[in-house]
Design an enzyme around this catalytic site. Structure first.
Site, mmCIF file in Angstrom:
data_model
loop_
_atom_site.group_PDB
_atom_site.id
_atom_site.type_symbol
_atom_site.label_atom_id
_atom_site.label_comp_id
_atom_site.label_asym_id
_atom_site.label_seq_id
_atom_site.Cartn_x
_atom_site.Cartn_y
_atom_site.Cartn_z
ATOM 1 C CG ASP A 247 -3.648 2.882 5.206
ATOM 2 O OD1 ASP A 247 -4.837 2.827 4.597
ATOM 3 O OD2 ASP A 247 -3.033 2.096 5.897
ATOM 4 C CG ASP B 14 -0.257 0.113 2.604
ATOM 5 O OD1 ASP B 14 1.091 0.336 2.392
ATOM 6 O OD2 ASP B 14 -0.990 0.163 3.302
ATOM 7 C CG ASP C 197 1.339 3.170 4.658
ATOM 8 O OD1 ASP C 197 0.118 2.731 4.788
ATOM 9 O OD2 ASP C 197 2.513 2.549 4.376
HETATM 10 P P1 DGT Z 1 3.780 -2.862 2.915
HETATM 11 O O1 DGT Z 1 3.077 -1.657 2.747
HETATM 12 O O2 DGT Z 1 3.590 -4.225 3.105
HETATM 13 O O3 DGT Z 1 5.229 -2.596 1.891
HETATM 14 O O4 DGT Z 1 4.859 -2.487 4.496
HETATM 15 P P2 DGT Z 1 4.945 -1.417 5.441
HETATM 16 O O5 DGT Z 1 6.045 -1.265 6.279
HETATM 17 O O6 DGT Z 1 4.503 -0.033 4.492
HETATM 18 O O7 DGT Z 1 3.745 -1.918 6.471
HETATM 19 P P3 DGT Z 1 2.315 -1.340 6.537
HETATM 20 O O8 DGT Z 1 1.835 -0.142 5.526
HETATM 21 O O9 DGT Z 1 1.421 -2.404 6.809
HETATM 22 O O10 DGT Z 1 2.597 -0.346 7.796
HETATM 23 C C1 DGT Z 1 3.340 0.793 7.885
HETATM 24 C C2 DGT Z 1 3.893 0.932 9.239
HETATM 25 O O11 DGT Z 1 2.782 1.588 9.909
HETATM 26 C C3 DGT Z 1 4.054 -0.080 9.962
HETATM 27 O O12 DGT Z 1 5.424 -0.524 10.141
HETATM 28 C C4 DGT Z 1 3.332 -0.139 11.118
HETATM 29 C C5 DGT Z 1 2.690 1.138 11.176
HETATM 30 N N1 DGT Z 1 1.142 0.689 11.222
HETATM 31 C C6 DGT Z 1 0.356 0.099 10.496
HETATM 32 N N2 DGT Z 1 -1.015 0.040 10.913
HETATM 33 C C7 DGT Z 1 -0.678 0.903 12.160
HETATM 34 C C8 DGT Z 1 -1.793 1.287 13.124
HETATM 35 O O13 DGT Z 1 -3.047 0.856 13.019
HETATM 36 N N3 DGT Z 1 -1.241 1.979 14.062
HETATM 37 C C9 DGT Z 1 -0.200 2.351 14.262
HETATM 38 N N4 DGT Z 1 0.234 3.269 15.179
HETATM 39 N N5 DGT Z 1 0.874 2.200 13.343
HETATM 40 C C10 DGT Z 1 0.435 1.389 12.438
HETATM 41 MG MG MG Z 2 2.714 0.310 3.743
#
Ligand code: DGT
Ligand code: MG
Length: 373
Positions: free
Chosen positions: A297, A204, A206
């Site tokens: 997001d 996604d 963010d």
């Molecule tokens: P991706 O999108 O799968 O390539 O990898 P990321 O690291 O971008 O993971 P993602 O998009 O699920 O979440 C980004 C970061 O945001 C993750 O390291 C933890 C944080 N995060 C996600 N959801 C929440 C939430 O509901 N609350 C808080 N405080 N942090 C969150």
């Molecule tokens: Mg992400």
């Protein structure tokens, strides 16, 4: 003799937030194997096991070279009996039968497929499996009730399971920034999540939005969302309000990841860059789809909490979890994406940058590109 031995043994600090973990590592066969077992545990809601495998995976990611012998791992933290057994099998036989069996298992495959639908978590997937639903055809034909998010998730299943590229993330960033600035001049948009850590693709995109004057961000998100919607950019969106109150928010569960920011989960309609050319040149038959769906997001933070939000949303998930564990266990502090609370001094510790938060926590500063634990 002793010198020789110590040269052959790895050493890393206990917490992932004390280590520099880049995107590339020297032990991908091992880390991918442990990642499968972690994922399987998470999909089965065995949280403790999931975390144990994630921590073991992260320790291997931090090693300066490939592991050659099991004895080199003596003394490393977070490597439990189970993880060591998997590593041993792979070092000796090239594969782990447990990992291979997991990858082949119908339940694992179904859980992965079903939770790949936006809006479907492990609980729902498990319930569907008990109803005999293992794939999308069975889901469509047996028709359990789907909420709006799940309907949108199913409709855009293929697109949403295609990795998002950095170029697409930047393109979406330009669109969102234009709209945000139109609603609130001076507002700031920051790309967070995996892309901020340097990942070339993501599941996604963010973004974190703030404004340098405290309070100006209030009410921003619904306006941004309705403008994006009126311009045809949103296929789905759900906005949640900010419910953070400092006085009552003393984070009691340092391991919890939830926060209370105003937030919008959306599915973006992103036009392909080459759309106009393709549509013009191609008449009407089997014209390629000119847009794709992307999960986006949006999170809004007041400037006073911005550094905490930035740190909390940059990830990786394990890095975040380890930061909170370090704060709680080693410093008697409680860290969230809103604030840092010192339980010994009974006070909040302010910070205007991520560097200041690391300093409050007595940690060496780790830049985003080295938070890929
Ligand atoms: P991706 O999108 O799968 O390539 O990898 P990321 O690291 O971008 O993971 P993602 O998009 O699920 O979440 C980004 C970061 O945001 C993750 O390291 C933890 C944080 N995060 C996600 N959801 C929440 C939430 O509901 N609350 C808080 N405080 N942090 C969150
Ligand atoms: Mg992400």
């Amino acid at each position: 003799q002793q010198d020789n031995e110590s040269e052959d043994v790895f050493s890393v600090p206990n917490y992932a937030c004390q280590r520099r973990t880049t995107l590339q590592n020297h032990n991908t066969v091992l880390t991918e194997a442990l990642s499968i077992l972690a994922e399987n545990a998470e999909l089965n809601e065995e949280d403790g096991r999931g975390i144990a495998f994630r921590r073991a995976e992260a320790v291997l990611k931090a090693l300066p070279r490939a592991v050659r012998k099991l004895t080199e791992l003596k003394g490393l933290p977070c490597l439990g009996e189970h993880s060591l057994r998997i590593i041993k099998d792979i070092l000796e036989k090239g594969v782990s039968s447990e990992v291979e069996a997991t990858k082949q298992s119908e339940r694992y495959k179904a859980l992965k497929l079903l939770t790949g639908i936006f809006g479907v978590g492990a609980k729902t997937a498990d319930r569907w499996i008990t109803m005999g639903i293992y794939n999308l055809q069975q889901l469509q034909s047996s028709g359990p009730t789907l909420n709006q998010a799940q309907q949108a998730g199913l409709e855009h299943y293929e697109d949403l399971n295609q990795p998002v590229t950095r170029a697409e993330a930047d393109h979406i960033g330009e669109i969102v920034r234009r709209v945000v600035l139109c609603v609130l001049p001076g507002a700031q948009l920051t790309l967070i999540g995996g892309f901020r850590r340097g990942k070339p693709t993501g599941h996604d995109v963010d973004f974190l939005i703030t404004h340098p004057e405290e309070g100006r961000e209030v009410g921003l998100l619904p306006k941004v969302v309705s403008l994006l919607k009126s311009q045809g950019f949103l296929l789905y969106q759900k906005t949640t309000k900010n419910s953070y109150l400092e006085s009552e928010d003393r984070p009691t569960q340092p391991s919890s990841n939830m926060d209370r920011f105003e937030r919008c989960f959306s599915i973006f309609r992103l036009k392909s860059h080459q759309e106009s050319a393709e549509v013009r040149g191609n008449g009407s038959e089997s014209r390629p789809k000119s847009w794709r769906a992307v999960r986006v997001d949006l999170v809004v933070s007041p400037i006073s909490q911005f550094a905490f939000a930035l740190l909390g949303w940059t990830g990786s998930k394990l890095f975040e979890r380890e930061l909170r564990r370090w704060a709680g266990h080693e410093k008697a502090m409680s860290l969230s994406s809103h604030a840092l609370y010192d339980t010994k001094q009974n006070s909040y510790l302010r910070a205007a940058s991520e560097e200041e938060i690391f300093a409050h926590l007595d940690l060496e500063y780790i830049p985003p590109s080295e938070r890929n634990a």
